[in-house]
Design a protein around this motif. Structure first.
Motif, short mmCIF file in Angstrom:
data_model
loop_
_atom_site.label_atom_id
_atom_site.label_comp_id
_atom_site.label_asym_id
_atom_site.label_seq_id
_atom_site.Cartn_x
_atom_site.Cartn_y
_atom_site.Cartn_z
N SER A 140 0.83 -1.21 0.00
CA SER A 140 0.00 0.00 0.00
C SER A 140 0.86 1.25 0.00
CB SER A 140 -0.92 0.01 1.22
OG SER A 140 -0.17 -0.10 2.42
N CYS A 141 0.35 2.27 -0.68
CA CYS A 141 1.00 3.58 -0.71
C CYS A 141 -0.06 4.62 -0.37
CB CYS A 141 1.61 3.86 -2.08
SG CYS A 141 2.39 5.50 -2.21
N PHE A 142 0.15 5.34 0.72
CA PHE A 142 -0.82 6.32 1.22
C PHE A 142 -0.47 7.71 0.69
CE2 PHE A 142 -2.20 9.02 5.00
CZ PHE A 142 -3.51 9.11 4.57
N ILE A 143 -1.45 8.36 0.08
CA ILE A 143 -1.25 9.72 -0.43
C ILE A 143 -1.75 10.71 0.60
CG2 ILE A 143 -1.75 11.35 -2.29
CD1 ILE A 143 -0.07 8.90 -3.10
N MET A 144 -0.85 11.56 1.07
CA MET A 144 -1.17 12.55 2.10
C MET A 144 -0.71 13.92 1.62
SD MET A 144 0.31 12.73 5.97
CE MET A 144 0.07 14.24 6.94
N PRO A 145 -1.62 14.72 1.04
CA PRO A 145 -1.23 16.03 0.47
C PRO A 145 -0.59 16.97 1.50
CG PRO A 145 -3.43 15.39 -0.26
CD PRO A 145 -3.04 14.42 0.81
#
Length: 295
Positions: A140-145
């Motif tokens: 998994s790769c979490f996108i956190m702006p």
């Protein structure tokens, strides 16, 4: 390498949004129906109903007709298996846009059985990252702006962070010294005990002053990130609940998906080594290990 899009949005919204992102402007209906952005993906699934998509094996898969958004029934896994050798390829040759289904359909169409072969990129910690990792073992790769701004502030506050660390270490040293004095008092004479008590009183006063300074510095440090909530990944001196889940369930995390374009498809990412409190203590150059068995 195969690239897929998995979204809870239905076809009409997905088509409009993706056309806008692809062309970087609003397009007319004729151009939108071409859906040129589909060339970027090997497989597209809309109306996925995550997180149920990742846990319910009974959800049905429908084929989406891109030209008008209508749906067509499929027999899912049975249809793929009935196509024989290279069934997934033959199945996708009939069209690569779908609605609903579940992870079994996705893995069959990607022709993979091992969850660790999939890197799933998402911006929802629960529906995307936690469920895909815990239930299926996907990478998994979490996108956190917000991460970019968090790191920017962290870099600016490095000196303050170092000062806080030194103040905390000073409190530990004062407490350790006070403890050694208390042990001395157990065998000290009356006059020596009075002298040790005065030292302990001074240490207690000094520790109070350091504590007040530390409290003010810590409040100033966290307020630099947000006046009320502080750092997103930290609560006090420990990981926040948010930080805990990101750390334990996101194999990777970054501020935007396009950052992955900076690495080749053969790039390997490895976890950094973590130390427990006793390891951190021994890693401190001012710490000394006393081995009872050597005495």
């Amino acid at each position: 390498v195969k690239v897929f899009l998995l979204t809870n949005s239905l076809w009409e919204y997905t088509s409009t949004a993706m056309n806008y992102l692809y062309h970087e402007k609003l397009v007319d209906m004729e151009l939108q129906k071409k859906n040129e952005w589909l060339d970027l993906f090997d497989l597209v699934v809309v109306g996925a109903c995550k997180p149920a998509y990742l846990t319910d094996p009974h959800l049905n898969l429908f084929r989406v007709i891109p030209e008008d958004g209508t749906l067509k029934n499929t027999d899912g896994l049975f249809e793929i298996e009935s196509l024989g050798e290279n069934g997934s390829t033959k199945f996708l040759d009939q069209g690569k846009t779908f609605q609903g289904g579940n992870w079994n359909h996705l893995q069959a169409m990607l022709d993979t059985e091992a969850g660790e072969e999939i890197l799933y990129v998402g911006d929802h910690l629960y529906a995307d990252v936690l469920r895909s990792k815990r239930a299926l073992g996907w990478r998994s790769c979490f996108i956190m702006p917000e991460l970019s701004e968090e790191m920017r502030i962290f870099e600016r506050q490095m000196d303050m962070r170092k000062s806080i660390s030194e103040l905390r270490k000073l409190r530990d040293e004062l407490n350790s010294y006070a403890d050694s004095l208390r042990r001395e008092m157990e065998t000290a004479s009356f006059s020596e005990s009075r002298n040790l008590e005065k030292k302990l009183e001074q240490i207690e006063e000094d520790d109070g002053n350091v504590k007040d300074t530390l409290t003010h510095a810590h409040r100033e440090y966290h307020s630099a990130f947000h006046p009320r909530w502080g750092q997103m990944f930290v609560a006090g001196y420990q990981d926040s609940r948010f930080g805990y889940f990101v750390k334990n369930y996101a194999c990777l995390y970054t501020s935007k998906a396009t950052n992955l374009g900076l690495a080749s498809t053969s790039r390997a990412f490895r976890t950094s080594g973590e130390l427990l409190p006793h390891d951190n203590l021994l890693s401190d150059k001012f710490s000394e290990f006393v081995d009872d068995e050597m005495e």
